[in-house]
Every structure is written in C-alpha cells, then in structure tokens.
Write a protein that holds these residues in place. Structure first.
Motif, mmCIF file in Angstrom:
data_model
loop_
_atom_site.group_PDB
_atom_site.id
_atom_site.type_symbol
_atom_site.label_atom_id
_atom_site.label_comp_id
_atom_site.label_asym_id
_atom_site.label_seq_id
_atom_site.Cartn_x
_atom_site.Cartn_y
_atom_site.Cartn_z
ATOM 1 N N SER A 192 1.108 -1.224 0.377
ATOM 2 C CA SER A 192 0.239 0.094 -0.056
ATOM 3 C C SER A 192 0.753 0.902 -0.147
ATOM 4 O O SER A 192 0.800 2.254 -0.431
ATOM 5 C CB SER A 192 -0.899 -0.434 1.506
ATOM 6 O OG SER A 192 -1.910 -1.115 0.837
ATOM 7 N N VAL A 193 2.199 1.489 0.806
ATOM 8 C CA VAL A 193 2.850 2.137 0.545
ATOM 9 C C VAL A 193 3.491 2.067 -0.644
ATOM 10 O O VAL A 193 3.566 3.512 -1.563
ATOM 11 C CB VAL A 193 4.581 2.270 1.531
ATOM 12 C CG1 VAL A 193 5.083 2.954 1.228
ATOM 13 C CG2 VAL A 193 3.899 2.379 2.873
ATOM 14 N N GLY A 194 3.629 1.295 -1.781
ATOM 15 C CA GLY A 194 4.247 1.753 -2.873
ATOM 16 C C GLY A 194 2.873 1.940 -4.111
ATOM 17 O O GLY A 194 3.301 2.978 -4.936
ATOM 18 N N VAL A 195 1.963 1.378 -4.029
ATOM 19 C CA VAL A 195 0.797 2.537 -4.188
ATOM 20 C C VAL A 195 0.359 3.398 -4.119
ATOM 21 O O VAL A 195 0.130 4.395 -5.152
ATOM 22 C CB VAL A 195 -0.780 1.492 -3.698
ATOM 23 C CG1 VAL A 195 -1.757 2.790 -4.506
ATOM 24 C CG2 VAL A 195 -0.527 0.291 -4.008
ATOM 25 N N GLY A 196 0.714 4.586 -2.763
ATOM 26 C CA GLY A 196 1.054 5.410 -2.387
ATOM 27 C C GLY A 196 1.812 6.218 -3.089
ATOM 28 O O GLY A 196 1.416 7.848 -3.471
ATOM 29 N N ILE A 197 3.546 5.672 -3.427
ATOM 30 C CA ILE A 197 4.137 6.027 -4.076
ATOM 31 C C ILE A 197 3.650 6.118 -5.721
ATOM 32 O O ILE A 197 3.896 7.139 -6.463
ATOM 33 C CB ILE A 197 5.820 5.456 -4.438
ATOM 34 C CG1 ILE A 197 6.168 6.191 -2.180
ATOM 35 C CG2 ILE A 197 6.339 6.069 -5.229
ATOM 36 C CD1 ILE A 197 6.843 4.543 -2.168
ATOM 37 N N ALA A 198 3.428 5.628 -5.879
ATOM 38 C CA ALA A 198 2.913 5.501 -7.374
ATOM 39 C C ALA A 198 2.104 6.302 -8.195
ATOM 40 O O ALA A 198 2.041 7.335 -9.199
ATOM 41 C CB ALA A 198 2.430 4.083 -8.189
ATOM 42 N N LEU A 199 0.816 6.763 -6.442
ATOM 43 C CA LEU A 199 0.037 8.108 -6.947
ATOM 44 C C LEU A 199 0.854 9.148 -6.898
ATOM 45 O O LEU A 199 0.672 10.128 -7.273
ATOM 46 C CB LEU A 199 -1.436 7.658 -5.863
ATOM 47 C CG LEU A 199 -2.494 8.681 -5.941
ATOM 48 C CD1 LEU A 199 -2.393 8.349 -7.386
ATOM 49 C CD2 LEU A 199 -3.401 8.368 -4.971
ATOM 50 N N GLY A 200 1.681 9.465 -5.957
ATOM 51 C CA GLY A 200 2.176 11.284 -5.776
ATOM 52 C C GLY A 200 2.802 10.722 -7.229
ATOM 53 O O GLY A 200 3.454 12.355 -7.601
ATOM 54 N N ALA A 201 3.661 9.743 -7.596
ATOM 55 C CA ALA A 201 4.767 9.822 -9.055
ATOM 56 C C ALA A 201 3.143 10.341 -10.395
ATOM 57 O O ALA A 201 4.340 11.254 -10.937
ATOM 58 C CB ALA A 201 5.213 8.813 -9.167
ATOM 59 N N ARG A 202 2.445 10.138 -10.328
ATOM 60 C CA ARG A 202 1.786 10.222 -11.193
ATOM 61 C C ARG A 202 0.487 11.412 -10.837
ATOM 62 O O ARG A 202 1.087 12.783 -12.246
ATOM 63 C CB ARG A 202 -0.028 9.649 -11.137
ATOM 64 C CG ARG A 202 -1.272 9.916 -11.534
ATOM 65 C CD ARG A 202 -1.226 9.593 -13.040
ATOM 66 N NE ARG A 202 -0.763 8.236 -13.337
ATOM 67 C CZ ARG A 202 -1.798 6.903 -13.658
ATOM 68 N NH1 ARG A 202 -2.600 7.672 -13.947
ATOM 69 N NH2 ARG A 202 -0.548 6.217 -14.446
ATOM 70 N N LYS A 203 0.615 11.702 -9.918
ATOM 71 C CA LYS A 203 0.561 13.642 -10.004
ATOM 72 C C LYS A 203 1.461 14.514 -9.775
ATOM 73 O O LYS A 203 1.225 15.715 -10.885
ATOM 74 C CB LYS A 203 -0.077 13.609 -7.991
ATOM 75 C CG LYS A 203 -1.187 12.923 -7.569
ATOM 76 C CD LYS A 203 -2.221 13.870 -6.019
ATOM 77 C CE LYS A 203 -3.338 13.109 -6.111
ATOM 78 N NZ LYS A 203 -4.550 13.401 -6.804
ATOM 79 N N GLN A 204 2.743 13.945 -9.579
ATOM 80 C CA GLN A 204 3.670 15.193 -10.516
ATOM 81 C C GLN A 204 4.213 14.718 -11.631
ATOM 82 O O GLN A 204 4.953 15.734 -12.163
ATOM 83 C CB GLN A 204 4.857 14.008 -9.154
ATOM 84 C CG GLN A 204 4.290 15.239 -7.965
ATOM 85 C CD GLN A 204 5.818 14.453 -7.210
ATOM 86 O OE1 GLN A 204 6.954 14.287 -7.353
ATOM 87 N NE2 GLN A 204 6.204 14.783 -5.665
ATOM 88 N N GLY A 205 3.270 13.992 -12.750
ATOM 89 C CA GLY A 205 3.723 14.286 -13.903
ATOM 90 C C GLY A 205 5.029 13.351 -14.100
ATOM 91 O O GLY A 205 5.630 13.653 -15.175
ATOM 92 N N THR A 206 5.410 12.452 -13.275
ATOM 93 C CA THR A 206 6.738 11.984 -13.722
ATOM 94 C C THR A 206 7.208 10.277 -14.842
ATOM 95 O O THR A 206 4.901 9.984 -14.378
ATOM 96 C CB THR A 206 7.704 11.450 -12.115
ATOM 97 O OG1 THR A 206 7.226 10.371 -11.674
ATOM 98 C CG2 THR A 206 7.466 12.604 -11.156
ATOM 99 N N ASP A 207 7.854 10.057 -15.020
ATOM 100 C CA ASP A 207 7.819 8.526 -15.784
ATOM 101 C C ASP A 207 8.478 7.785 -14.471
ATOM 102 O O ASP A 207 8.713 6.755 -15.454
ATOM 103 C CB ASP A 207 9.027 9.131 -17.319
ATOM 104 C CG ASP A 207 10.610 9.120 -17.208
ATOM 105 O OD1 ASP A 207 10.681 9.429 -15.461
ATOM 106 O OD2 ASP A 207 10.803 8.596 -18.022
#
Length: 274
Positions: free
Chosen positions: A120-135
C-alpha cells in the motif's frame, strides 16, 4: 548500467550466506527465492541517476516482503551502496543493517516486516508520481503468504481505481509462509485470475529464469495503458542450495559452521568469483 557479472545469482546467494552466518540470523530460504527477480530488476530496469539511491528521479523498489531483505542487501553491495564491513557485521551490535527492510537505509524505500502494508505504501508512491507527472516506475515485491493480508487487496482496488499503470506488483510465489505451505495455511487459488479480476494486467513467469523475467517485465510495461501490472513469479524457497530447497525449516533455521560450508559448496563459486 551495472556490470551484469556483478549480479550473478550464485554471487548474490553467497552474500546472503555470508550475512546470515555472520549475524547468526534467519530468513535464508525466503531471501534465496527472490534473488533472480532482484538481479533482473537492478541490472536492467531500476533507474538510479548518478547511482544515487536517494536520487529524486529514481524508480522505486518496495520490498513489502521485508524479511527477504538480505537478498536486497546483496544487490546493494553490488551497486556499491554498502561495503564488506557492513556485510560481515550484519545483525551485530551497532550495525545499521536490520533483519527487516528499514527506510532509514538509503536504497530501502519502506520499513516493512509487518506484512501487508508495504504494498500500500508503494501504491501511494505510484499515485504521488502520477500526480507529479513523472515517468518513474514503482515495483513492489510481495510474498504469496503475504497475500493473506486484506490490506494487499485494498491496495489493489485503489491502484486499479486510479489506473496506476506506473505500478507493478511482483509476487514471490514459493508456496510457503512462516508456519507452513500456503495451501495448508490459507489457500490462495488461481493468483493470475484473482489479479486480473482486480483490474491488473497480469503475467506468470518462472521466477528463476532471468531471461523470462526480463521479457515479462518489458511486455507488461509495453501493454495495457491505464492498468496496474502484476507479475506472478513461481519460485522455489531456498533456491540454489539443494538441502534448503522447498524445506520450510530454512525460514527460521540458523547456519552452523558445517551447513555454511556445505551451502557455499552447493553454490559452486570459487573464492575468486565472490
């Protein structure tokens, strides 16, 4: 890109043995089952700009199965992030390398060991990366016994709902957990069908075939935009040392001088190849 020879599975397993013997500690079998998965990830997929484990633009490897951390330490040794002194002082007084994944160690992204929450921590990191527009890509390794935890499935629902296609969960399906076979403790059924029903693009692979692992990871990233990914890796607990393979006693058994020597011999590595 790191030198391929540094990530030889036998070499990584030898480092695990060194650590386990030096620290008189456990969790050898469950570290051995993820060696090839980690070797492929570090060699060919994880990006660390400047070889910096804290680089802002890095990909993330979340070891939700935190008790397998010796295998990750072995890879971090190959990356040059930890040294020989730290290997030989593992689990001794004053060491900063713990027996479970600890986010205070550069290169370890989560503090895990209480199973179920790392994903779930990894899921949160993935959501954060998505919101920041990174690859950035986020990989999360879980054990099959860990799938007993409901938080894993909540995280999967969240990932699918938010269409986190920058996330890949990798299941170390070795058929065992601490107290026995997964089929005896809590039957998991068809994992591929379960992941697909939760909206994950899913593939299965031999978790010790490095070429197949690499191909499957590349295929998953190349397909199914808008879907999180799942790789179900069939593995052998204790892989590489015949007397440890599929013997769940090596979840908690410590090495003696004799079994340490026998295990090193089984790996077939000369002193110069370590």
């Amino acid at each position: 890109m790191p030198d391929d020879r540094r990530f030889h599975p036998g070499r990584l397993r030898h480092t695990v043995l060194e650590m386990a013997y030096a620290g008189s500690t456990v969790h050898i079998g469950c570290a051995f089952s993820i060696v090839e998965l980690l070797a492929v990830l570090y060699r060919d997929h994880l990006r660390y700009p400047g070889n910096d484990p804290k680089a802002e633009g890095r990909d993330y490897l979340v070891l939700s199965k935190g008790h397998g951390v010796m295998a990750q330490y072995a890879c971090m040794r190959e990356m040059g992030w930890i040294g020989e002194t730290e290997i030989q002082s593992y689990f001794s007084d004053g060491t900063h390398l713990k027996g479970l994944s600890d986010s205070r160690i550069p290169g370890l992204e989560v503090t895990s060991g209480s199973l179920g929450h790392g994903f779930s921590v990894g899921v949160g990191i993935a959501l954060g990366a998505r919101k920041q527009g990174t690859d950035q890509k986020i990989f999360a390794i879980v054990g099959d016994g860990e799938l007993n935890e409901g938080s894993i499935w909540e995280g999967m629902l969240f990932a699918a709902h938010h269409r986190l296609d920058n996330l890949m969960i990798i299941v170390d399906e070795n058929g065992f957990q601490a107290m026995g076979a997964t089929e005896d403790v809590l039957s998991l059924g068809n994992l591929r069908a379960k992941f697909e029903s939760f909206g994950f693009k899913t593939q299965e692979v031999d978790g010790h075939d490095e070429a197949a692992i690499d191909s499957a990871i590349r295929s998953l990233w190349a397909t199914a935009p808008g879907q999180p990914k799942a790789l179900v890796a069939r593995t052998v607990k204790g892989k590489g040392v015949p007397f440890m393979e599929d013997d769940n006693r090596w979840h908690y058994t410590r090495l003696t001088a004799q079994t340490f020597a026998e295990a090193k011999g089984a790996l077939g590595l000369s002193e110069g190849s370590k």
